[in-house]
Design a protein around this motif. Sequence first.
Motif, PDB file in Angstrom:
ATOM      1  N   ALA A  86      14.037  -2.363  -8.441  1.00  0.00           N
ATOM      2  CA  ALA A  86      13.851  -3.669  -7.803  1.00  0.00           C
ATOM      3  C   ALA A  86      15.027  -4.589  -8.116  1.00  0.00           C
ATOM      4  O   ALA A  86      15.513  -5.315  -7.241  1.00  0.00           O
ATOM      5  CB  ALA A  86      12.545  -4.298  -8.276  1.00  0.00           C
ATOM      6  N   LYS A  87      15.490  -4.530  -9.348  1.00  0.00           N
ATOM      7  CA  LYS A  87      16.627  -5.369  -9.738  1.00  0.00           C
ATOM      8  C   LYS A  87      17.895  -4.964  -8.976  1.00  0.00           C
ATOM      9  O   LYS A  87      18.673  -5.824  -8.551  1.00  0.00           O
ATOM     10  CB  LYS A  87      16.863  -5.268 -11.240  1.00  0.00           C
ATOM     11  N   ARG A  88      18.096  -3.677  -8.823  1.00  0.00           N
ATOM     12  CA  ARG A  88      19.276  -3.208  -8.090  1.00  0.00           C
ATOM     13  C   ARG A  88      19.203  -3.647  -6.633  1.00  0.00           C
ATOM     14  O   ARG A  88      20.202  -4.060  -6.040  1.00  0.00           O
ATOM     15  CB  ARG A  88      19.366  -1.681  -8.177  1.00  0.00           C
ATOM     16  N   ARG A  89      18.013  -3.566  -6.047  1.00  0.00           N
ATOM     17  CA  ARG A  89      17.831  -3.983  -4.653  1.00  0.00           C
ATOM     18  C   ARG A  89      18.108  -5.478  -4.495  1.00  0.00           C
ATOM     19  O   ARG A  89      18.812  -5.903  -3.575  1.00  0.00           O
ATOM     20  CB  ARG A  89      16.406  -3.657  -4.220  1.00  0.00           C
ATOM     21  N   ILE A  90      17.580  -6.276  -5.407  1.00  0.00           N
ATOM     22  CA  ILE A  90      17.790  -7.726  -5.359  1.00  0.00           C
ATOM     23  C   ILE A  90      19.259  -8.067  -5.569  1.00  0.00           C
ATOM     24  O   ILE A  90      19.826  -8.920  -4.881  1.00  0.00           O
ATOM     25  CB  ILE A  90      16.913  -8.426  -6.430  1.00  0.00           C
ATOM     26  N   PHE A  91      19.886  -7.374  -6.526  1.00  0.00           N
ATOM     27  CA  PHE A  91      21.285  -7.646  -6.862  1.00  0.00           C
ATOM     28  C   PHE A  91      22.197  -7.486  -5.656  1.00  0.00           C
ATOM     29  O   PHE A  91      22.977  -8.377  -5.317  1.00  0.00           O
ATOM     30  CB  PHE A  91      21.735  -6.712  -7.994  1.00  0.00           C
ATOM     31  N   TRP A  92      22.103  -6.345  -4.982  1.00  0.00           N
ATOM     32  CA  TRP A  92      23.009  -6.084  -3.867  1.00  0.00           C
ATOM     33  C   TRP A  92      22.667  -6.912  -2.641  1.00  0.00           C
ATOM     34  O   TRP A  92      23.551  -7.285  -1.865  1.00  0.00           O
ATOM     35  CB  TRP A  92      23.014  -4.590  -3.536  1.00  0.00           C
ATOM     36  N   ALA A  93      21.400  -7.237  -2.475  1.00  0.00           N
ATOM     37  CA  ALA A  93      21.015  -8.089  -1.343  1.00  0.00           C
ATOM     38  C   ALA A  93      21.589  -9.494  -1.521  1.00  0.00           C
ATOM     39  O   ALA A  93      22.150 -10.078  -0.578  1.00  0.00           O
ATOM     40  CB  ALA A  93      19.500  -8.141  -1.218  1.00  0.00           C
ATOM     41  N   VAL A  94      21.461 -10.042  -2.721  1.00  0.00           N
ATOM     42  CA  VAL A  94      21.994 -11.381  -2.991  1.00  0.00           C
ATOM     43  C   VAL A  94      23.509 -11.390  -2.842  1.00  0.00           C
ATOM     44  O   VAL A  94      24.090 -12.293  -2.217  1.00  0.00           O
ATOM     45  CB  VAL A  94      21.592 -11.851  -4.405  1.00  0.00           C
ATOM     46  N   LEU A  95      24.167 -10.373  -3.389  1.00  0.00           N
ATOM     47  CA  LEU A  95      25.627 -10.304  -3.312  1.00  0.00           C
ATOM     48  C   LEU A  95      26.089 -10.195  -1.855  1.00  0.00           C
ATOM     49  O   LEU A  95      27.096 -10.797  -1.457  1.00  0.00           O
ATOM     50  CB  LEU A  95      26.132  -9.112  -4.117  1.00  0.00           C
ATOM     51  N   SER A  96      25.351  -9.443  -1.046  1.00  0.00           N
ATOM     52  CA  SER A  96      25.702  -9.294   0.369  1.00  0.00           C
ATOM     53  C   SER A  96      25.571 -10.614   1.118  1.00  0.00           C
ATOM     54  O   SER A  96      26.446 -10.988   1.911  1.00  0.00           O
ATOM     55  CB  SER A  96      24.815  -8.232   1.022  1.00  0.00           C
ATOM     56  N   VAL A  97      24.478 -11.316   0.856  1.00  0.00           N
ATOM     57  CA  VAL A  97      24.270 -12.605   1.523  1.00  0.00           C
ATOM     58  C   VAL A  97      25.348 -13.600   1.115  1.00  0.00           C
ATOM     59  O   VAL A  97      25.909 -14.331   1.952  1.00  0.00           O
ATOM     60  CB  VAL A  97      22.868 -13.159   1.201  1.00  0.00           C
ATOM     61  N   LYS A  98      25.665 -13.635  -0.176  1.00  0.00           N
ATOM     62  CA  LYS A  98      26.688 -14.568  -0.654  1.00  0.00           C
ATOM     63  C   LYS A  98      28.056 -14.242  -0.049  1.00  0.00           C
ATOM     64  O   LYS A  98      28.845 -15.158   0.256  1.00  0.00           O
ATOM     65  CB  LYS A  98      26.749 -14.528  -2.183  1.00  0.00           C
ATOM     66  N   ILE A 201      27.506  -4.766 -13.325  1.00  0.00           N
ATOM     67  CA  ILE A 201      27.202  -3.510 -12.632  1.00  0.00           C
ATOM     68  C   ILE A 201      27.153  -2.347 -13.616  1.00  0.00           C
ATOM     69  O   ILE A 201      26.232  -1.517 -13.583  1.00  0.00           O
ATOM     70  CB  ILE A 201      28.237  -3.239 -11.522  1.00  0.00           C
ATOM     71  N   ARG A 202      28.112  -2.298 -14.519  1.00  0.00           N
ATOM     72  CA  ARG A 202      28.166  -1.194 -15.472  1.00  0.00           C
ATOM     73  C   ARG A 202      27.110  -1.332 -16.564  1.00  0.00           C
ATOM     74  O   ARG A 202      26.434  -0.356 -16.905  1.00  0.00           O
ATOM     75  CB  ARG A 202      29.559  -1.122 -16.097  1.00  0.00           C
ATOM     76  N   HIS A 203      26.965  -2.507 -17.122  1.00  0.00           N
ATOM     77  CA  HIS A 203      26.071  -2.703 -18.259  1.00  0.00           C
ATOM     78  C   HIS A 203      24.598  -2.532 -17.884  1.00  0.00           C
ATOM     79  O   HIS A 203      23.816  -1.981 -18.651  1.00  0.00           O
ATOM     80  CB  HIS A 203      26.292  -4.089 -18.858  1.00  0.00           C
ATOM     81  N   PHE A 204      24.229  -2.990 -16.695  1.00  0.00           N
ATOM     82  CA  PHE A 204      22.825  -2.933 -16.294  1.00  0.00           C
ATOM     83  C   PHE A 204      22.531  -1.774 -15.349  1.00  0.00           C
ATOM     84  O   PHE A 204      21.421  -1.674 -14.824  1.00  0.00           O
ATOM     85  CB  PHE A 204      22.407  -4.255 -15.649  1.00  0.00           C
ATOM     86  N   GLY A 205      23.506  -0.909 -15.115  1.00  0.00           N
ATOM     87  CA  GLY A 205      23.278   0.268 -14.280  1.00  0.00           C
ATOM     88  C   GLY A 205      22.917  -0.063 -12.850  1.00  0.00           C
ATOM     89  O   GLY A 205      21.959   0.491 -12.300  1.00  0.00           O
ATOM     90  N   LEU A 206      23.692  -0.950 -12.233  1.00  0.00           N
ATOM     91  CA  LEU A 206      23.390  -1.400 -10.872  1.00  0.00           C
ATOM     92  C   LEU A 206      24.260  -0.718  -9.817  1.00  0.00           C
ATOM     93  O   LEU A 206      24.283  -1.140  -8.666  1.00  0.00           O
ATOM     94  CB  LEU A 206      23.575  -2.918 -10.775  1.00  0.00           C
ATOM     95  N   GLY A 207      24.993   0.321 -10.214  1.00  0.00           N
ATOM     96  CA  GLY A 207      25.862   1.013  -9.275  1.00  0.00           C
ATOM     97  C   GLY A 207      25.093   1.660  -8.145  1.00  0.00           C
ATOM     98  O   GLY A 207      23.929   2.034  -8.289  1.00  0.00           O
ATOM     99  N   GLY A 208      25.756   1.779  -6.995  1.00  0.00           N
ATOM    100  CA  GLY A 208      25.103   2.350  -5.815  1.00  0.00           C
ATOM    101  C   GLY A 208      24.604   1.254  -4.900  1.00  0.00           C
ATOM    102  O   GLY A 208      23.532   0.687  -5.116  1.00  0.00           O
ATOM    103  N   PHE A 209      25.399   0.956  -3.870  1.00  0.00           N
ATOM    104  CA  PHE A 209      25.073  -0.142  -2.963  1.00  0.00           C
ATOM    105  C   PHE A 209      23.762   0.125  -2.227  1.00  0.00           C
ATOM    106  O   PHE A 209      23.563   1.197  -1.650  1.00  0.00           O
ATOM    107  CB  PHE A 209      26.213  -0.314  -1.957  1.00  0.00           C
ATOM    108  N   VAL A 210      22.871  -0.840  -2.287  1.00  0.00           N
ATOM    109  CA  VAL A 210      21.579  -0.750  -1.592  1.00  0.00           C
ATOM    110  C   VAL A 210      21.331  -2.077  -0.891  1.00  0.00           C
ATOM    111  O   VAL A 210      21.264  -3.121  -1.534  1.00  0.00           O
ATOM    112  CB  VAL A 210      20.417  -0.475  -2.567  1.00  0.00           C
TER     113      VAL A 210
END
Length: 424
Positions: A86-98, A201-210
């Motif tokens: 869920a965190k990865r999904r939120i992270f990339w969605a917010v970054l995309s919108v910004k 991205i590295r520290h929290f393991g958020l790699g892989g654009f979603v």
Amino acid sequence: MHTFYVQLTKLQRIYKNMVSVGVLQVANYLIPFLVLPIISRILGATLFGSVSYAQNIISYLTLLVNFGFEYSATRQIALAGENKEAKRRIFWAVLSVKALLLLLSFAILAILPLFIPRITADPALYIYTALINIGIVLFPTWYLQGEQQMDKMAWANFFIKLLGAALVLLLVREASAYRLYPLLLSVASILVGGCALIYVIRHFGLGGFVCTRASLREVVSPSWPIFLNNLFGSLYTTVNMTLLGIYVADNIVGYFSAAQKLVMALIMVVVLPVSISVFPEISRRFEESKESGIAFLKRAMLYAGSAAAVVSLATYLVAPLAIRIVYGADFTPAVQILRWLSPIPFLVMTATLLTIQGLYGIGLQRYAPWVGFTLAVVCITMNMILIPRMGVAAVCISWVVAEVLECLLSGTILFIKGRKETTE
């Protein structure tokens, strides 16, 4: 005993985050602020006013790219708990919108000269100033706030901004280099943002654009009321200088900007760390129960409000000394302006706790845009009527009146609606 230790751990975490956010704010605002004694003397009141006006215009675009994610996305990350997907999904969605909003902001900047002739006279100044938004988009402060792990990035940001300040002092040596001042601040912001993004991205393991339409809706929907409230809020703070610049010369804008920067530095270093650090915890408290959230809010208002009141009183008393030390004798007219604005730190702290922490925490954020809209109408109307007659004094009066009105409106809504929801 176990409950006591759990509560103690939570309080320690909040305190640690407040210190970390304080360090972050020192890096973001206080270090550039410490450059002002030299920059203001190099540029003089007129060029200082020109640069400040450019920063004022670009702040609207900064508001756009932030889009309220500093609270809505922070809350979503905090409530996601251990759900990494869920965190990865939120992270990339917010970054995309910004990122999309960043592109939109530059498109808006391209057409602004049609409405603001000042930009046509010096387009490079506004472009260099607007580049800071790239760094703001890259820096995932909202994610770190949600994780309540800001200490490492706060210190990293501190040292990088210190380097940026050193570059400004080294390269801006004469008035003709005034454009370098905002440019170097933008470069520092981009460097910080890029490093922070890679770290997160590295520290929290958020790699892989979603990123899907559903995830975009998930992050945009709760941000709308916050963005609108921030937008309306900017209309009774930022718009003050925008309108003032239409009626007065650049040196008068420079005097007002000098006082405003002092007040904003106090808000960013004293008020914002409290607001940002408390928000994740108060969101959880309101999730547990309305009573727990309100009790926590009352304690926060008592302690934080008292501290902010002391800051406001000190601002009034030391205004002549502060202006003389920071800006020099040429900015003496800013002393009275600073005294007119001295209640602002206390009023902003109170209004922030009632609106952001109170209304958003208890789930009454739908009222916040209406509060902001009311304040915007009142403030803009006062400015348009009074500035031609009273000049810079009108801007100060309208700002104080708007903050008082926000406290009254948000407090009334919280008392009436909040008590109703608590008893249901």
